[in-house]
Design a protein around this motif. Structure first.
Motif, PDB file in Angstrom:
ATOM      1  N   ARG A 106       5.883  -2.840  -6.680  1.00  0.00           N
ATOM      2  CA  ARG A 106       5.559  -3.401  -5.365  1.00  0.00           C
ATOM      3  C   ARG A 106       4.845  -4.737  -5.571  1.00  0.00           C
ATOM      4  O   ARG A 106       3.654  -4.785  -5.826  1.00  0.00           O
ATOM      5  CB  ARG A 106       4.658  -2.435  -4.584  1.00  0.00           C
ATOM      6  N   ARG A 107       5.592  -5.813  -5.441  1.00  0.00           N
ATOM      7  CA  ARG A 107       5.039  -7.159  -5.576  1.00  0.00           C
ATOM      8  C   ARG A 107       5.181  -7.889  -4.239  1.00  0.00           C
ATOM      9  O   ARG A 107       6.266  -7.914  -3.666  1.00  0.00           O
ATOM     10  CB  ARG A 107       5.791  -7.932  -6.667  1.00  0.00           C
ATOM     11  N   ASP A 108       4.086  -8.491  -3.782  1.00  0.00           N
ATOM     12  CA  ASP A 108       4.116  -9.193  -2.504  1.00  0.00           C
ATOM     13  C   ASP A 108       3.939 -10.696  -2.630  1.00  0.00           C
ATOM     14  O   ASP A 108       4.041 -11.421  -1.634  1.00  0.00           O
ATOM     15  CB  ASP A 108       3.023  -8.634  -1.577  1.00  0.00           C
ATOM     16  N   ASP A 109       3.673 -11.204  -3.838  1.00  0.00           N
ATOM     17  CA  ASP A 109       3.510 -12.637  -4.048  1.00  0.00           C
ATOM     18  C   ASP A 109       3.964 -12.950  -5.462  1.00  0.00           C
ATOM     19  O   ASP A 109       3.421 -12.394  -6.428  1.00  0.00           O
ATOM     20  CB  ASP A 109       2.048 -13.044  -3.850  1.00  0.00           C
ATOM     21  N   LEU A 110       4.957 -13.798  -5.599  1.00  0.00           N
ATOM     22  CA  LEU A 110       5.467 -14.108  -6.928  1.00  0.00           C
ATOM     23  C   LEU A 110       6.099 -15.491  -6.938  1.00  0.00           C
ATOM     24  O   LEU A 110       6.495 -16.027  -5.909  1.00  0.00           O
ATOM     25  CB  LEU A 110       6.476 -13.045  -7.397  1.00  0.00           C
ATOM     26  N   THR A 111       6.159 -16.067  -8.137  1.00  0.00           N
ATOM     27  CA  THR A 111       6.748 -17.383  -8.327  1.00  0.00           C
ATOM     28  C   THR A 111       7.876 -17.274  -9.341  1.00  0.00           C
ATOM     29  O   THR A 111       7.709 -16.652 -10.399  1.00  0.00           O
ATOM     30  CB  THR A 111       5.698 -18.393  -8.827  1.00  0.00           C
ATOM     31  N   VAL A 112       9.030 -17.855  -9.005  1.00  0.00           N
ATOM     32  CA  VAL A 112      10.194 -17.819  -9.890  1.00  0.00           C
ATOM     33  C   VAL A 112      10.907 -19.158  -9.807  1.00  0.00           C
ATOM     34  O   VAL A 112      11.154 -19.666  -8.709  1.00  0.00           O
ATOM     35  CB  VAL A 112      11.134 -16.644  -9.518  1.00  0.00           C
ATOM     36  N   ALA A 113      11.186 -19.730 -10.959  1.00  0.00           N
ATOM     37  CA  ALA A 113      11.876 -21.019 -11.050  1.00  0.00           C
ATOM     38  C   ALA A 113      11.187 -22.098 -10.211  1.00  0.00           C
ATOM     39  O   ALA A 113      11.833 -22.924  -9.560  1.00  0.00           O
ATOM     40  CB  ALA A 113      13.331 -20.863 -10.627  1.00  0.00           C
ATOM     41  N   GLY A 114       9.857 -22.062 -10.199  1.00  0.00           N
ATOM     42  CA  GLY A 114       9.092 -23.055  -9.462  1.00  0.00           C
ATOM     43  C   GLY A 114       8.981 -22.812  -7.978  1.00  0.00           C
ATOM     44  O   GLY A 114       8.367 -23.605  -7.259  1.00  0.00           O
ATOM     45  N   LEU A 115       9.559 -21.728  -7.482  1.00  0.00           N
ATOM     46  CA  LEU A 115       9.505 -21.397  -6.059  1.00  0.00           C
ATOM     47  C   LEU A 115       8.566 -20.212  -5.850  1.00  0.00           C
ATOM     48  O   LEU A 115       8.667 -19.202  -6.548  1.00  0.00           O
ATOM     49  CB  LEU A 115      10.899 -21.039  -5.524  1.00  0.00           C
ATOM     50  N   ARG A 116       7.668 -20.346  -4.896  1.00  0.00           N
ATOM     51  CA  ARG A 116       6.730 -19.265  -4.593  1.00  0.00           C
ATOM     52  C   ARG A 116       7.189 -18.499  -3.356  1.00  0.00           C
ATOM     53  O   ARG A 116       7.442 -19.096  -2.306  1.00  0.00           O
ATOM     54  CB  ARG A 116       5.325 -19.814  -4.361  1.00  0.00           C
ATOM     55  N   PHE A 117       7.288 -17.190  -3.502  1.00  0.00           N
ATOM     56  CA  PHE A 117       7.726 -16.321  -2.410  1.00  0.00           C
ATOM     57  C   PHE A 117       6.590 -15.359  -2.049  1.00  0.00           C
ATOM     58  O   PHE A 117       5.786 -14.979  -2.897  1.00  0.00           O
ATOM     59  CB  PHE A 117       8.954 -15.512  -2.810  1.00  0.00           C
ATOM     60  N   ARG A 118       6.590 -14.945  -0.797  1.00  0.00           N
ATOM     61  CA  ARG A 118       5.584 -13.979  -0.342  1.00  0.00           C
ATOM     62  C   ARG A 118       6.201 -13.054   0.696  1.00  0.00           C
ATOM     63  O   ARG A 118       6.995 -13.473   1.539  1.00  0.00           O
ATOM     64  CB  ARG A 118       4.380 -14.696   0.269  1.00  0.00           C
ATOM     65  N   ILE A 119       5.823 -11.782   0.612  1.00  0.00           N
ATOM     66  CA  ILE A 119       6.134 -10.829   1.675  1.00  0.00           C
ATOM     67  C   ILE A 119       5.079 -11.027   2.754  1.00  0.00           C
ATOM     68  O   ILE A 119       3.875 -10.957   2.479  1.00  0.00           O
ATOM     69  CB  ILE A 119       6.122  -9.382   1.153  1.00  0.00           C
ATOM     70  N   VAL A 120       5.515 -11.302   3.982  1.00  0.00           N
ATOM     71  CA  VAL A 120       4.573 -11.634   5.048  1.00  0.00           C
ATOM     72  C   VAL A 120       4.543 -10.542   6.113  1.00  0.00           C
ATOM     73  O   VAL A 120       5.532  -9.870   6.384  1.00  0.00           O
ATOM     74  CB  VAL A 120       4.915 -12.992   5.692  1.00  0.00           C
ATOM     75  N   ARG A 121       3.378 -10.409   6.686  1.00  0.00           N
ATOM     76  CA  ARG A 121       3.124  -9.428   7.750  1.00  0.00           C
ATOM     77  C   ARG A 121       3.051 -10.175   9.081  1.00  0.00           C
ATOM     78  O   ARG A 121       2.321 -11.153   9.216  1.00  0.00           O
ATOM     79  CB  ARG A 121       1.805  -8.718   7.473  1.00  0.00           C
ATOM     80  N   VAL A 122       3.776  -9.694  10.079  1.00  0.00           N
ATOM     81  CA  VAL A 122       3.788 -10.325  11.399  1.00  0.00           C
ATOM     82  C   VAL A 122       3.463  -9.265  12.443  1.00  0.00           C
ATOM     83  O   VAL A 122       4.137  -8.227  12.528  1.00  0.00           O
ATOM     84  CB  VAL A 122       5.151 -10.975  11.696  1.00  0.00           C
ATOM     85  N   GLU A 123       2.429  -9.514  13.214  1.00  0.00           N
ATOM     86  CA  GLU A 123       2.026  -8.569  14.263  1.00  0.00           C
ATOM     87  C   GLU A 123       2.948  -8.713  15.464  1.00  0.00           C
ATOM     88  O   GLU A 123       3.362  -9.831  15.813  1.00  0.00           O
ATOM     89  CB  GLU A 123       0.590  -8.845  14.688  1.00  0.00           C
ATOM     90  N   GLN A 124       3.273  -7.593  16.090  1.00  0.00           N
ATOM     91  CA  GLN A 124       4.060  -7.610  17.329  1.00  0.00           C
ATOM     92  C   GLN A 124       3.168  -7.151  18.487  1.00  0.00           C
ATOM     93  O   GLN A 124       2.488  -6.130  18.375  1.00  0.00           O
ATOM     94  CB  GLN A 124       5.267  -6.676  17.223  1.00  0.00           C
ATOM     95  N   VAL A 125       3.203  -7.910  19.572  1.00  0.00           N
ATOM     96  CA  VAL A 125       2.378  -7.567  20.720  1.00  0.00           C
ATOM     97  C   VAL A 125       3.197  -7.710  22.000  1.00  0.00           C
ATOM     98  O   VAL A 125       4.119  -8.528  22.075  1.00  0.00           O
ATOM     99  CB  VAL A 125       1.115  -8.457  20.801  1.00  0.00           C
ATOM    100  N   VAL A 126       2.853  -6.902  22.975  1.00  0.00           N
ATOM    101  CA  VAL A 126       3.486  -6.951  24.295  1.00  0.00           C
ATOM    102  C   VAL A 126       2.387  -7.184  25.324  1.00  0.00           C
ATOM    103  O   VAL A 126       1.341  -6.527  25.284  1.00  0.00           O
ATOM    104  CB  VAL A 126       4.227  -5.630  24.604  1.00  0.00           C
ATOM    105  N   ARG A 127       2.625  -8.121  26.221  1.00  0.00           N
ATOM    106  CA  ARG A 127       1.677  -8.344  27.313  1.00  0.00           C
ATOM    107  C   ARG A 127       1.954  -7.341  28.434  1.00  0.00           C
ATOM    108  O   ARG A 127       3.107  -7.076  28.770  1.00  0.00           O
ATOM    109  CB  ARG A 127       1.784  -9.775  27.837  1.00  0.00           C
ATOM    110  N   MET A 128       0.875  -6.818  29.021  1.00  0.00           N
ATOM    111  CA  MET A 128       0.988  -5.788  30.052  1.00  0.00           C
ATOM    112  C   MET A 128       0.096  -6.149  31.237  1.00  0.00           C
ATOM    113  O   MET A 128      -0.874  -6.886  31.106  1.00  0.00           O
ATOM    114  CB  MET A 128       0.525  -4.434  29.506  1.00  0.00           C
ATOM    115  N   ASN A 129       0.446  -5.609  32.398  1.00  0.00           N
ATOM    116  CA  ASN A 129      -0.511  -5.508  33.495  1.00  0.00           C
ATOM    117  C   ASN A 129      -0.595  -4.035  33.885  1.00  0.00           C
ATOM    118  O   ASN A 129      -0.111  -3.172  33.143  1.00  0.00           O
ATOM    119  CB  ASN A 129      -0.134  -6.416  34.671  1.00  0.00           C
TER     120      ASN A 129
END
Length: 315
Positions: A106-129
């Motif tokens: 389980r790798r979330d940040d790595l560099t290969v051939a000069g390129l840096r990659f990252r697994i990113v987390r994005v929050e999902q939200v819904v607006r309500m009334n």
């Protein structure tokens, strides 16, 4: 909403108009109306994707995976594609080696051939009334028919690491996030601890392109009924397919109810309807905001408390 936040959005709206940016001003005006009409923020769980570091930020190619491991597998596939397109054998082997590593660790940040990659987390939200979740906004891209436009992968999004004023998030959104994290009993203790750490480690919020889903009202609440779609029209098409194909084949309604579902499906083919009541059931096309956190070193990676049940495929 605090009056100061209301005033800040209104000032930005007028400044964009004065600077001859009418489209941006309309988007801000829509956001201002949404904050007033749907003041509550409901977190509905994160998604995960792949990003690579560019000169002034991070380019996010997708955020469609429901678990971090799903995003790692997507990155492994992407690295294998890079290997096939590499200019020389050494670079190709490097991409393949790192792709193989992701199949065992389980790798979330790595560099290969000069390129840096990252697994990113994005929050999902819904607006309500008090009554319902927020539907699509007038300024949301909504090509129709969906099948003729927007096919294939969504275009990559860029997360700038600069504190550009144009990408700044209104203080009200940050405040709502902080309140959701701090609310006692709102989430399990490990998840709340991780979220509190994120407030300081990744303090800046960046609003990404929204997605859209179908929700159904159940008793006094709303339940998501579909996976997110790139545009409101794709969500409507999904709902129409449910009415015309799934309901008759699986739920076997009576003749009268079946006719109602058929009529609703035909209405969705003609109209951009975002709220429908069919056979006593209420459905709505819901706007889901996607928000990334950024820190000095880039976007937030997965948290230890995130749901991640799958081991690497080669582990």
């Amino acid at each position: 909403m605090d009056r100061s936040d209301d005033d800040a959005l209104e000032r930005l709206f007028h400044e964009l108009l004065a600077a001859a940016h009418p489209v941006s001003a309309m988007v801000v005006a829509d956001a201002l109306r949404a904050v007033k009409a749907y003041p509550q923020l409901l977190m509905v769980g994160p998604t995960f994707g792949v990003a690579h570091q560019a000169r002034h930020g991070w380019r996010v190619s997708s955020t469609d995976e429901t678990t971090p491991q799903g995003a790692r597998q997507a990155l492994a596939r992407r690295l294998r594609e890079h290997a096939g397109n590499a200019a020389d054998a050494t670079t190709s082997e490097e991409f393949l080696a790192v792709a193989g590593l992701l199949e065992t660790e389980r790798r979330d940040d790595l560099t290969v051939a000069g390129l840096r990659f990252r697994i990113v987390r994005v929050e999902q939200v819904v607006r309500m009334n008090a009554e319902a979740p927020e539907p699509p906004r007038p300024t949301d891209p909504d090509p129709r028919p969906a099948g003729r436009q927007g096919a294939g992968r969504r275009a990559p999004e860029f997360l700038s690491t600069a504190d550009e004023r144009a990408s700044a998030t209104p203080a009200e959104l940050s405040r709502q996030f902080d309140e959701a994290v701090s609310k006692a009993g709102g989430m399990p203790a490990p998840a709340r601890d991780d979220a509190c750490r994120a407030l300081t480690a990744y303090p800046r919020l960046r609003v990404m392109a929204p997605v859209f889903a179908v929700a159904e009202q159940i008793d006094d609440g709303w339940r998501s009924a579909t996976m997110p779609c790139d545009t409101p029209q794709r969500a409507r098409d999904t709902l129409a397919a449910y009415f015309s194909r799934i309901v008759p084949a699986v739920e076997h309604p009576g003749v009268t109810e079946c006719a109602e579902y058929t009529a609703a499906a035909r209405r969705l083919e003609r109209e951009r309807a975002d709220d429908l009541t069919v056979a006593g059931r209420r459905f709505r096309i819901v706007r889901v905001e996607k928000i990334a956190r950024l820190g000095p070193d880039g976007p937030e990676p997965p948290r230890p408390s995130d749901f991640d049940p799958e081991p690497p495929i080669g582990a």
